[in-house]
Design a protein around this motif. Structure first.
Motif, PDB file in Angstrom:
ATOM      1  N   ASN A  21      -4.033   5.618  -1.032  1.00 13.30           N
ATOM      2  CA  ASN A  21      -2.790   5.949  -1.724  1.00 13.30           C
ATOM      3  C   ASN A  21      -1.640   5.953  -0.717  1.00 13.30           C
ATOM      4  O   ASN A  21      -1.843   5.795   0.484  1.00 13.30           O
ATOM      5  N   ALA A  22      -0.420   6.149  -1.221  1.00 12.70           N
ATOM      6  CA  ALA A  22       0.770   6.107  -0.363  1.00 12.70           C
ATOM      7  C   ALA A  22       0.702   7.157   0.736  1.00 12.70           C
ATOM      8  O   ALA A  22       1.110   6.894   1.875  1.00 12.70           O
ATOM      9  N   LYS A  23       0.189   8.332   0.419  1.00 16.27           N
ATOM     10  CA  LYS A  23       0.093   9.403   1.411  1.00 16.27           C
ATOM     11  C   LYS A  23      -0.777   8.977   2.603  1.00 16.27           C
ATOM     12  O   LYS A  23      -0.492   9.318   3.741  1.00 16.27           O
ATOM     13  N   TRP A  24      -1.832   8.207   2.336  1.00 13.58           N
ATOM     14  CA  TRP A  24      -2.705   7.720   3.395  1.00 13.58           C
ATOM     15  C   TRP A  24      -2.050   6.570   4.168  1.00 13.58           C
ATOM     16  O   TRP A  24      -2.210   6.442   5.365  1.00 13.58           O
ATOM     17  N   VAL A  25      -1.268   5.745   3.471  1.00 12.12           N
ATOM     18  CA  VAL A  25      -0.651   4.562   4.074  1.00 12.12           C
ATOM     19  C   VAL A  25       0.506   4.930   5.006  1.00 12.12           C
ATOM     20  O   VAL A  25       0.668   4.336   6.080  1.00 12.12           O
ATOM     21  N   VAL A  26       1.301   5.923   4.627  1.00 10.95           N
ATOM     22  CA  VAL A  26       2.523   6.269   5.362  1.00 10.95           C
ATOM     23  C   VAL A  26       2.317   6.430   6.870  1.00 10.95           C
ATOM     24  O   VAL A  26       3.026   5.793   7.657  1.00 10.95           O
ATOM     25  N   ILE A  68       3.962  -5.093   3.771  1.00 11.66           N
ATOM     26  CA  ILE A  68       3.130  -3.909   4.026  1.00 11.66           C
ATOM     27  C   ILE A  68       1.724  -4.139   3.483  1.00 11.66           C
ATOM     28  O   ILE A  68       0.741  -3.808   4.150  1.00 11.66           O
ATOM     29  N   GLN A  69       1.633  -4.741   2.314  1.00 12.92           N
ATOM     30  CA  GLN A  69       0.324  -5.057   1.743  1.00 12.92           C
ATOM     31  C   GLN A  69      -0.470  -5.951   2.703  1.00 12.92           C
ATOM     32  O   GLN A  69      -1.643  -5.687   2.988  1.00 12.92           O
ATOM     33  N   SER A  70       0.173  -7.007   3.186  1.00 18.23           N
ATOM     34  CA  SER A  70      -0.496  -7.944   4.104  1.00 18.23           C
ATOM     35  C   SER A  70      -0.917  -7.251   5.393  1.00 18.23           C
ATOM     36  O   SER A  70      -2.017  -7.471   5.905  1.00 18.23           O
ATOM     37  N   ARG A  71      -0.041  -6.422   5.908  1.00 13.18           N
ATOM     38  CA  ARG A  71      -0.326  -5.705   7.152  1.00 13.18           C
ATOM     39  C   ARG A  71      -1.523  -4.771   6.982  1.00 13.18           C
ATOM     40  O   ARG A  71      -2.390  -4.694   7.857  1.00 13.18           O
ATOM     41  N   ALA A 126       5.001   3.919  -0.395  1.00 13.93           N
ATOM     42  CA  ALA A 126       4.826   4.279   1.017  1.00 13.93           C
ATOM     43  C   ALA A 126       6.062   3.902   1.824  1.00 13.93           C
ATOM     44  O   ALA A 126       6.521   4.667   2.679  1.00 13.93           O
ATOM     45  N   ARG A 127       6.619   2.721   1.556  1.00 15.78           N
ATOM     46  CA  ARG A 127       7.846   2.296   2.253  1.00 15.78           C
ATOM     47  C   ARG A 127       8.994   3.256   1.949  1.00 15.78           C
ATOM     48  O   ARG A 127       9.751   3.645   2.835  1.00 15.78           O
TER      49      ARG A 127
END
Length: 115
Positions: A3-8, A26-29, A46-47
């Motif tokens: 989720n966004a919290k994990w991605v940030v 960001i998805q690709s990264r 997340a962005r």
């Protein structure tokens, strides 16, 4: 599920250096670096969180507007800087007007009128 919290925390440094990056980047990264597929909306969210950490929230920044107006008037004597709140709505930003003395003087010399 990421989720966004994990991605940030994994993209904060990247977004700080590349403020105009797109969610698709960001998805690709995330897929390349962590082997995790995230949705476009997770990347977008997340962005958004990262940009808020870099710039602060809109609400926090609006509280700086009165001081901004004061500093403009102090640094540029004769300039106009004013702001307003919406009537009847507590703490809702209404608008901001800034006219620096040089621009005001130039407009008056050309005969420009403001209604």
């Amino acid at each position: 599920m990421a989720n966004a919290k994990w991605v940030v925390p994994r993209i904060l440094g990247y977004v700080s250096e590349h403020l105009n990056c797109k969610p698709s980047t960001i998805q690709s990264r995330m897929k390349r670096k962590y082997k995790v597929e995230i949705s476009y909306w997770t990347a977008w969210h997340a962005r958004h969180i990262c940009l808020e950490k870099v710039y602060g929230s809109f609400e926090d920044n609006y509280t700086c507007v009165p001081e901004l107006c004061r500093q403009i008037q102090l640094a540029n004597s004769g300039s106009v800087a004013t702001w307003s709140k919406e009537e009847g709505v507590a703490e809702q930003f209404g608008g901001l007007f800034v006219m620096y003395k040089a621009s005001l003087y130039g407009s008056l010399r050309r005969g420009t009128t403001y209604a």
